[in-house]
Design an enzyme around this catalytic site. Structure first.
Site, PDB file in Angstrom:
ATOM      1  N   GLU A 141      19.373  -0.023  16.303  1.00  0.00           N
ATOM      2  CA  GLU A 141      18.606  -0.990  17.101  1.00  0.00           C
ATOM      3  C   GLU A 141      17.197  -0.505  17.400  1.00  0.00           C
ATOM      4  O   GLU A 141      16.668  -0.689  18.497  1.00  0.00           O
ATOM      5  CB  GLU A 141      19.337  -1.319  18.404  1.00  0.00           C
ATOM      6  CG  GLU A 141      20.706  -1.919  18.195  1.00  0.00           C
ATOM      7  CD  GLU A 141      21.343  -2.415  19.483  1.00  0.00           C
ATOM      8  OE1 GLU A 141      20.605  -2.636  20.470  1.00  0.00           O
ATOM      9  OE2 GLU A 141      22.571  -2.591  19.496  1.00  0.00           O
ATOM     10  N   GLU A 242      29.251  -1.968  16.071  1.00  0.00           N
ATOM     11  CA  GLU A 242      29.783  -2.001  17.437  1.00  0.00           C
ATOM     12  C   GLU A 242      30.287  -3.405  17.691  1.00  0.00           C
ATOM     13  O   GLU A 242      29.616  -4.382  17.322  1.00  0.00           O
ATOM     14  CB  GLU A 242      28.710  -1.693  18.489  1.00  0.00           C
ATOM     15  CG  GLU A 242      28.200  -0.286  18.557  1.00  0.00           C
ATOM     16  CD  GLU A 242      27.097  -0.124  19.609  1.00  0.00           C
ATOM     17  OE1 GLU A 242      26.535   0.979  19.674  1.00  0.00           O
ATOM     18  OE2 GLU A 242      26.796  -1.103  20.343  1.00  0.00           O
TER      19      GLU A 242
END
Length: 514
Positions: A141, A242
């Site tokens: 990210e 995730e």
């Protein structure tokens, strides 16, 4: 069974040709919150260097039918033998992030430099000796919205260089991928970007950190159906790096409805499984087990996941029956939401080139100069003589990078000081800065091993100087200008730099160069 090389399109396979679906758990204490992509802590605990904890936890992971764990930061100098052996015996593979909190690509001040390269390759060296390592994430990210897309160029350069290092130094395949959040403004562009162009530079797999399926939901309500359709034409494996929304009832309220969907026929032709966030219960409330002292207790949602995992049976394709048909994506165009030129990447960090460059300088930082003082000098010189800074600057939007943009801050400051000193005809005042810079003599001879490299770097910097004089090929008016300096050079005191330059304008260079 071992995994085979996974360049066969969009799927992972064991050596015997059976398809491999990731059934993973994020396994690391005190490292970030779900989906944040970064930790505010500068310290971390290597989960693969604690044999007692591994002996305690691996049976619990195995009971969940786990076949992979994700670690977010490991210490490459630590001994991982026992933990990796325990995981291997349990049939559990490892995917590890390459960075750690103090050595990672910063979305707000992106760099890909010698120190980061050393960190990334050290992790590869540490883990490559274990056959149950699938590969690595070069970033998590880093770009998380449309204000910091330029950072992706630096992560992709890290992908390129880590893949090249593995190819040269490791005698088996290990993939290098990226883990992205699910931001609607950039989700298509960023996925295309990391997949496009020369495949030596592109990711080997794509991870999504996704939390859109919460509680009792559906493919349509969660948007999983759109993810499947979007990635149906992707050319490398895709999995959830995730997942595990804890809404509406916290971690222990999770029923793992999305896990049933993830391994169903609706998804398995496109998505290769996923990694549950996370094993340890912490303040963010995403855990499967609680830890008190050195003892763990399973939580209600651990038992719920165990029940669900016992029922999933994804439909698979044998390697012999699979023929890849998807092609790499086209690189995204510059737009208001995407500000990265697809074909150009920052240079590969080259410590020897940086040392060669620094050895030839006549004006350098004083040995006792505090790095906190760098910003003031960078600010003045790059404001007064921008051409002196072209060789250390970079701009992902224009795709122009100075040859020394990957060197250390001290080496870059030396380069800038020397360029300014020469631009001022080597006047004494031009290499002083109140004792923060000093002149020195050199032999004038260039080492044979340095000559060609310095010549090539000089040519690259000459091109960069010409390229940065051209208008920026960008649609957005608020993006970085060509030749943008790394923000870290000025973050040590923007107001001080501003005042410094104002004084310079008022009293002349001979006064400000102290």
């Amino acid at each position: 069974m071992r995994l085979t090389k996974t360049s066969l399109g969009t799927k992972f396979f064991y050596e015997n040709g059976t398809q491999f679906f990731i059934k993973g758990i994020a396994y690391q204490q005190e490292f970030g919150a779900a989906g944040t992509g970064a930790s505010k802590n500068t310290k971390y605990v290597d989960p693969l260097a604690n044999p007692a904890a591994c002996r305690r936890d691996v049976p619990l992971l195995k009971a969940l039918r786990t076949n992979a764990i994700r670690t977010y930061a490991i210490d490459p100098t630590a001994d991982h033998d026992e933990c990796m052996k325990l995981l291997d015996e349990a049939g559990i593979y490892v995917i590890s992030d390459l960075s750690e909190p103090t050595l990672s690509i910063n979305r707000d001040d992106p760099r890909w430099d010698v120190d980061l390269y050393k960190r990334y390759t050290a992790v590869v060296d540490s883990l490559s000796k274990y056959s149950n390592v699938i590969g690595f994430f070069a970033g998590n990210e880093v770009t998380n919205n449309n204000t910091n897309t330029q950072a992706s160029a630096y992560v992709k350069a890290a992908v390129r260089d880590t893949k090249a290092y593995i190819k040269k130094n490791v005698n088996r395949w290990m993939g290098v991928g990226y883990a992205a959040n699910d931001d609607p403004d950039i989700r298509e562009d960023i996925a295309h970007y990391f997949n496009c162009g020369d495949q030596d530079d592109a990711i080997d797999f794509w991870g999504y950190n996704i939390y859109s399926w919460c509680g009792k939901s559906s493919m349509e309500k969660s948007g999983y159906d759109k993810q499947v359709e979007y990635f149906r034409n992707y050319s490398v494996p895709v999995f959830f790096a995730e997942y595990g929304c804890n809404l509406p009832n916290g971690a222990d309220g999770r029923i793992w409805d999305e896990t049933v969907a993830l391994y169903s026929d609706e998804m398995t032709d496109v998505i290769s499984g996923g990694i549950v966030y996370m094993f340890f219960q912490e303040a963010n409330d995403y855990g499967l087990v609680t830890l008190k002292g050195d003892k763990v207790s399973t939580m209600k949602n651990y038992d719920a996941l165990k029940t669900v995992m016992a029922t999933v049976n994804p439909s698979s394709t044998s390697m012999d029956a699979y023929t890849p048909t998807n092609s790499p994506a086209a690189c995204p165009e510059i737009s208001k939401n995407w500000k990265v030129k697809g074909s150009a990447l920052p240079p590969t960090p080259d410590e020897s080139l940086c040392e060669c460059m620094y050895d030839q300088l006549l004006c350098v930082p004083a040995e006792d100069l505090d790095p906190e003082d760098y910003g003031e000098i960078f600010g003045y010189i790059c404001g007064e003589t921008p051409e002196a800074c072209v060789g250390i600057s970079g701009n992902a939007t224009s795709g122009v990078y100075g040859a020394y943009s990957m060197c250390s801050a001290k080496q870059q400051l030396g380069y800038v000081l020397d360029a300014y000193y020469n631009a001022q005809n080597r006047a004494q005042y031009a290499c002083d800065f109140n004792g923060k810079a000093v002149t020195r003599t050199t032999s004038g001879k260039v080492d044979a091993s340095c000559g060609a490299a310095l010549e090539s770097a000089s040519a690259a910097n000459s091109y960069a100087a010409t390229a940065t004089s051209e208008p920026d090929a960008e649609e957005s008016s608020n993006a970085a200008m060509p030749g943008q300096m790394p923000r870290a050079f000025f973050a040590l005191g923007d107001l001080v730099v501003g005042a410094y330059v104002l004084v310079a304008m008022a009293v002349g260079a001979s006064m400000v160069l102290l």
